[in-house]
Every structure is written in structure tokens, then in C-alpha cells.
Motif scaffolding. Structure first.
Motif, PDB file in Angstrom:
ATOM      1  N   THR A 168       0.837  -1.208   0.000  1.00 59.02           N
ATOM      2  CA  THR A 168       0.000   0.000   0.000  1.00 59.02           C
ATOM      3  C   THR A 168       0.867   1.253   0.000  1.00 59.02           C
ATOM      4  N   ILE A 169       1.951   1.220   0.755  1.00 55.93           N
ATOM      5  CA  ILE A 169       2.876   2.362   0.785  1.00 55.93           C
ATOM      6  C   ILE A 169       3.414   2.641  -0.619  1.00 55.93           C
ATOM      7  N   LEU A 170       3.846   1.588  -1.322  1.00 59.58           N
ATOM      8  CA  LEU A 170       4.358   1.772  -2.682  1.00 59.58           C
ATOM      9  C   LEU A 170       3.272   2.303  -3.607  1.00 59.58           C
ATOM     10  N   ASN A 171       2.075   1.756  -3.490  1.00 61.05           N
ATOM     11  CA  ASN A 171       0.985   2.180  -4.375  1.00 61.05           C
ATOM     12  C   ASN A 171       0.621   3.648  -4.169  1.00 61.05           C
ATOM     13  N   ILE A 172       0.685   4.121  -2.937  1.00 56.56           N
ATOM     14  CA  ILE A 172       0.397   5.535  -2.669  1.00 56.56           C
ATOM     15  C   ILE A 172       1.510   6.415  -3.242  1.00 56.56           C
ATOM     16  N   ILE A 173       2.763   5.988  -3.088  1.00 51.31           N
ATOM     17  CA  ILE A 173       3.877   6.739  -3.666  1.00 51.31           C
ATOM     18  C   ILE A 173       3.740   6.823  -5.183  1.00 51.31           C
ATOM     19  N   ALA A 174       3.326   5.715  -5.806  1.00 46.38           N
ATOM     20  CA  ALA A 174       3.193   5.668  -7.266  1.00 46.38           C
ATOM     21  C   ALA A 174       1.942   6.366  -7.767  1.00 46.38           C
ATOM     22  N   GLY A 175       1.012   6.678  -6.874  1.00 44.52           N
ATOM     23  CA  GLY A 175      -0.238   7.308  -7.277  1.00 44.52           C
ATOM     24  C   GLY A 175      -1.319   6.332  -7.670  1.00 44.52           C
ATOM     25  N   LEU A 176      -1.129   5.055  -7.332  1.00 47.26           N
ATOM     26  CA  LEU A 176      -2.099   4.017  -7.688  1.00 47.26           C
ATOM     27  C   LEU A 176      -3.185   3.861  -6.629  1.00 47.26           C
ATOM     28  N   GLU A 177      -2.933   4.377  -5.435  1.00 46.20           N
ATOM     29  CA  GLU A 177      -3.934   4.388  -4.364  1.00 46.20           C
ATOM     30  C   GLU A 177      -3.963   5.774  -3.740  1.00 46.20           C
ATOM     31  N   ARG A 178      -5.116   6.146  -3.198  1.00 44.46           N
ATOM     32  CA  ARG A 178      -5.268   7.447  -2.550  1.00 44.46           C
ATOM     33  C   ARG A 178      -4.911   7.374  -1.075  1.00 44.46           C
ATOM     34  N   ASN A 179      -4.335   8.424  -0.584  1.00 40.44           N
ATOM     35  CA  ASN A 179      -4.135   8.578   0.853  1.00 40.44           C
ATOM     36  C   ASN A 179      -5.494   8.745   1.532  1.00 40.44           C
ATOM     37  N   ASP A 180      -5.551   8.493   2.841  1.00 47.00           N
ATOM     38  CA  ASP A 180      -6.785   8.755   3.581  1.00 47.00           C
ATOM     39  C   ASP A 180      -7.212  10.210   3.386  1.00 47.00           C
ATOM     40  N   GLU A 181      -8.489  10.405   3.197  1.00 43.38           N
ATOM     41  CA  GLU A 181      -9.023  11.748   2.978  1.00 43.38           C
ATOM     42  C   GLU A 181      -8.722  12.642   4.183  1.00 43.38           C
ATOM     43  N   GLY A 182      -8.256  13.850   3.875  1.00 39.85           N
ATOM     44  CA  GLY A 182      -7.974  14.815   4.937  1.00 39.85           C
ATOM     45  C   GLY A 182      -6.569  14.767   5.498  1.00 39.85           C
ATOM     46  N   VAL A 183      -5.778  13.771   5.074  1.00 38.74           N
ATOM     47  CA  VAL A 183      -4.391  13.672   5.538  1.00 38.74           C
ATOM     48  C   VAL A 183      -3.485  14.302   4.481  1.00 38.74           C
ATOM     49  N   PRO A 184      -2.715  15.324   4.828  1.00 42.09           N
ATOM     50  CA  PRO A 184      -1.943  16.091   3.842  1.00 42.09           C
ATOM     51  C   PRO A 184      -0.676  15.365   3.371  1.00 42.09           C
ATOM     52  N   LEU A 185      -0.809  14.529   2.362  1.00 37.94           N
ATOM     53  CA  LEU A 185       0.316  13.784   1.805  1.00 37.94           C
ATOM     54  C   LEU A 185       1.301  14.729   1.113  1.00 37.94           C
ATOM     55  N   GLU A 186       2.585  14.484   1.333  1.00 36.90           N
ATOM     56  CA  GLU A 186       3.636  15.223   0.633  1.00 36.90           C
ATOM     57  C   GLU A 186       4.631  14.232   0.042  1.00 36.90           C
ATOM     58  N   ILE A 187       4.873  14.315  -1.267  1.00 39.51           N
ATOM     59  CA  ILE A 187       5.868  13.465  -1.915  1.00 39.51           C
ATOM     60  C   ILE A 187       6.764  14.355  -2.764  1.00 39.51           C
TER      61      ILE A 187
END
Length: 209
Positions: A41-60
Motif C-alpha cells: 500500500t505504501i508503494l501504491n500511494i507513492i506511485a499514485g495508484l492508491e489514494r491517501n486517507d481523505e484529509g491527511v496532507p500527503l507530501e511526496i
């Protein structure tokens, strides 16, 4: 720092993943942990294949550029999956040349470049083979070649050898480390195998449930 991801967060069922990571250029970072702990899941979020939890400010940030708002195809990230995800209707050289052709390179030139690149992965002479005829280890080497020929700024490896037997898995892990040194790519690799992580990783991050 070459790659930074902050506030990766994903919640499902009884599991919640909260994770941040920093990687130096030309290093291999291994995420080591059991199945179901959220490594993929961590890799998929980094790659943009999965969304972060709504309301959590992801920074990459990759090589000084913020990329979390970009679609996957524009992030300059390559990914190798456990299955290899090869195109079964294409032969080996056309699998490796696919990305180059998609970017506008002429087919003849792309196939020549792919054929030469295959030599790096001990796959010389495999050009015309169909992927269904390959062994598991050969398929994963083709998948690596297909990803790395595109020279991505970051390579994500999602348990690329886990479907193979233990001896072959550890052999390919050692080869992967040599390829990483030769080509100088920056990578994050997910694994549940401690020996594999110790063989490949410059940095090992243990993840628990």
C-alpha cells in the motif's frame, strides 16, 4: 534528500498504515515486514495508484519536485510487481521496448536499444521468445529490464522475487544489488524475506502490523 514522502496514511478494516520515508540518491531502501502490514500500500500511494486517507496532507518530493498531485504516468516512477505484469501478446524485446515506443521512439531503434539492454540482465538471445515460455526468474528479469530502460527517477519493487523458490530468490536479490550499483538507480523494495533485505538494502525499515 533525493526522495521524501510524508504523511502516508491508509486505513482499512482493522489496519492503519502511517508512514514517512526519506531516501538518498542511488540507494536501495527495503521495507521489511509480514504480509498484510501495508508495505505494498505504501508503494501504491507513492506511485499514485492508491489514494491517501481523505484529509491527511500527503507530501511526496522527488529530486526537488513535489509530485503528489501528478497522475502516475507523470511521476517518473517505475514499478516492478510480484507477477512481473508482462504483456503476454508481445515477445521479450517488444515488452522491453514498449515504453520507449510509447514515448515516440521509432520501433526499429527501440527494439535495438531493448535488445542491447537485455544483455545486462543475462537475457541476450531472448528477443523473440514469448513471455509464456520463460521461467519465473527470467520473467522478473524482463520486468526489471522493461522498467529500468526508461531510466525512472525512482524504482518501486513490490516483492519482485517472492513467487520464486528460496535459492533463486536470494540469487536474484544479489544480482539486483549488482545491477543497482552499476546503473545507479534509486529504489524502494518491499519484501518479507530478511535475508533478501540484508542482501539488497542499503537501508532496512521494519514494518509491523
Amino acid at each position: 534528500m533525493y526522495f521524501i514522502a510524508k504523511n502516508i496514511c491508509k486505513t482499512w478494516d482493522s489496519v492503519k498504515v502511517e508512514f514517512s520515508i526519506e531516501c538518498e540518491k542511488s540507494t536501495m531502501t527495503c521495507l521489511l515486514g509480514p504480509s498484510g502490514c501495508g508495505k505494498s500500500t505504501i508503494l501504491n500511494i507513492i506511485a499514485g495508484l492508491e489514494r491517501n486517507d481523505e484529509g491527511v496532507p500527503l507530501e511526496i518530493e522527488l529530486d526537488g519536485k513535489r509530485i503528489e498531485a501528478l497522475p502516475p504516468a507523470q511521476r517518473k516512477i517505475g514499478m516492478v510487481f510480484q507477477s512481473g505484469a508482462l504483456f503476454t501478446h508481445l515477445n521479450v524485446v517488444d515488452n522491453v521496448a514498449y515504453g520507449l515506443i510509447s514515448q515516440g521512439m521509432k520501433k526499429k531503434e527501440a527494439r535495438q536499444a531493448a535488445s542491447e539492454y537485455l544483455e545486462r540482465f543475462d537475457l541476450g538471445g531472448f528477443d523473440k521468445r514469448m513471455v509464456q515460455s520463460l521461467s519465473g526468474g527470467e520473467k522478473q528479469r524482463v520486468a526489471l529490464a522493461r522498467t529500468l530502460i526508461m531510466k525512472p527517477q525512482l524504482v518501486l519493487l513490490d516483492e519482485p522475487f517472492s513467487a520464486l523458490d528460496t535459492d533463486l530468490r536470494h540469487k536474484l536479490a544479489a544480482q539486483l544489488k549488482e545491477w543497482q550499483k552499476q546503473l545507479g538507480f534509486t529504489a524502494i523494495m518491499v519484501t518479507h524475506d530478511e535475508t533478501e533485505a540484508e542482501t539488497v538494502g542499503d537501508v532496512i525499515i521494519k514494518i509491523t502490523r
